[in-house]
Design a protein around this motif. Sequence first.
Motif, PDB file in Angstrom:
ATOM      1  N   MET A 163       0.853  -1.194   0.000  1.00  0.00           N
ATOM      2  CA  MET A 163       0.000   0.000   0.000  1.00  0.00           C
ATOM      3  C   MET A 163       0.884   1.237   0.000  1.00  0.00           C
ATOM      4  SD  MET A 163      -1.030  -0.183   4.020  1.00  0.00           S
ATOM      5  CE  MET A 163      -0.695  -1.949   4.078  1.00  0.00           C
ATOM      6  N   LEU A 305      -4.760   2.464  -0.523  1.00  0.00           N
ATOM      7  CA  LEU A 305      -4.396   1.523  -1.575  1.00  0.00           C
ATOM      8  C   LEU A 305      -3.811   2.273  -2.755  1.00  0.00           C
ATOM      9  CD1 LEU A 305      -7.475  -0.894  -1.537  1.00  0.00           C
ATOM     10  CD2 LEU A 305      -5.189  -1.297  -0.603  1.00  0.00           C
ATOM     11  N   HIS A 312      -2.812  -5.731  -6.716  1.00  0.00           N
ATOM     12  CA  HIS A 312      -1.820  -5.230  -5.774  1.00  0.00           C
ATOM     13  C   HIS A 312      -0.883  -6.363  -5.379  1.00  0.00           C
ATOM     14  CE1 HIS A 312      -4.283  -1.554  -4.933  1.00  0.00           C
ATOM     15  NE2 HIS A 312      -5.254  -2.391  -5.290  1.00  0.00           N
ATOM     16  N   ASN A 374      -9.132  -2.990   3.952  1.00  0.00           N
ATOM     17  CA  ASN A 374      -8.499  -2.817   2.635  1.00  0.00           C
ATOM     18  C   ASN A 374      -8.003  -4.150   2.083  1.00  0.00           C
ATOM     19  OD1 ASN A 374      -8.961  -0.092   2.353  1.00  0.00           O
ATOM     20  ND2 ASN A 374      -6.958   0.537   3.124  1.00  0.00           N
ATOM     21  N   ILE A 378      -9.219  -6.044  -1.494  1.00  0.00           N
ATOM     22  CA  ILE A 378      -8.338  -6.632  -2.503  1.00  0.00           C
ATOM     23  C   ILE A 378      -8.666  -8.104  -2.724  1.00  0.00           C
ATOM     24  CG2 ILE A 378      -5.944  -7.207  -3.079  1.00  0.00           C
ATOM     25  CD1 ILE A 378      -5.083  -4.789  -1.400  1.00  0.00           C
TER      26      ILE A 378
END
Length: 434
Positions: A163, A305, A312, A374, A378
């Motif tokens: 991140m 993010l 990611h 977060n 993802i």
Amino acid sequence: MRQFRRVIAAVALAATAATTLAACGSDEGGDGGDAKTLKLWHYESENSAMGIAWDRAIQIFKDEHPGVEVQFERKAFEQIQQNAGMIINSSEGPDLMEYNKGNATAGLLSSQGLLTDLSEEATKRGWDKELSPSLQTTARYSDKGVMGSGNWYGVPNYGEYVMVYFNKDLFDKYGVKVPTTYDELTAAMDTFVGKGVTPLAEAGAEYPAGQLFYQLALAKADRKFVDDYQLYKNPVDFKADPLKYGAETFAEWVNKGYVAKDSASLKAEDMGTAFISGKAPMIVSGSWWYGRFKDEIKFNWDSFLFPGNKFHAGSSGNLWVVPTNSKAKSLAYDFVDITLRPEIQELIGNNGGVPVAADASKITDPKNKKLIENFNVISQQDGLAFYPDWPVPGYYDVLVGGFQGLINGSKKPDQVLDTIAKPYAEGVKEITGK
């Protein structure tokens, strides 16, 4: 090289150690339940979420195993990364060790017969139920060491992802808004550069530079690319997007002053301490820093993010692995089991980690909840893309060398792509035979 030579002598003892193991117990149990010592290695800092949680797990283990000594050693990531095969193939290795997941690391050692098959334990102890299929990707390896299928050779008990960490005080000082798109991110960095501030602390001598390159490449990636690159489903063209875009954009960021050229020689610790000291507005790095930042940072900070990306860098966390030469396999399995208990999972979550089996309602800190939320965003959109150095053995050093050259200006993007393409292709061919 000196570390390498020091452990060479230990390899000569491996055959003797293996013979001793055969006398101690079965391949499945190792110690037959009679071992009185558990040698445990990991490389988490004392104040990290995992370090805190695993210290508690050690205490629980001691309470539940009276008469058993835990010989714990905290190792450096680089020490294990570079020498794991030699270390655990010797009689001096641990019974249980934290190790990096992926084809080039845990996959390689499993294919060489250096790690214990944990499949039976995973079923018996319910690990296969506690860990989602996406988190099991890094726990299971084929006979060629390719992740995603086959037997269990490791067990994760936390997740992780990359991140952007940012200094809220510096953002406020220079009137910078938190970016939600890629264009807003570059505009924010332009503002800092215009004020004479390098916006992004970086580290070219270790993993952070390669991960930044990968994050940039993932801006143009889809799941097909990730599967091709990580799982060898189709050939990968290094001179085409998304890898071409990643290298060219990285070079552009250096040229624009977003990344300092003298960061080519810096290590991850240098990057992290630059952020902790309040000198750097941002870093792009992993959730493994979260607990330490909470403990040590004195200014206002937060995270977001990487703007605009669906994919990611991230995965399950590192793995608990049990070397084939372990003399205390049953004890090792017991310890792994403890780390998946609710108490330990909640400790990970409440200290800035990403637990894999915690009750979210028990996570009290707003920052920690955001970290976990977060990660859930993802994982729910199938956005975990693993890490750039995973595909083939030795690729970590290849990426470090390539992006050091891009940062200090000794190589152009197309030269870096050539540098990293050849070892990748050779490694894939060696693994797959294609």
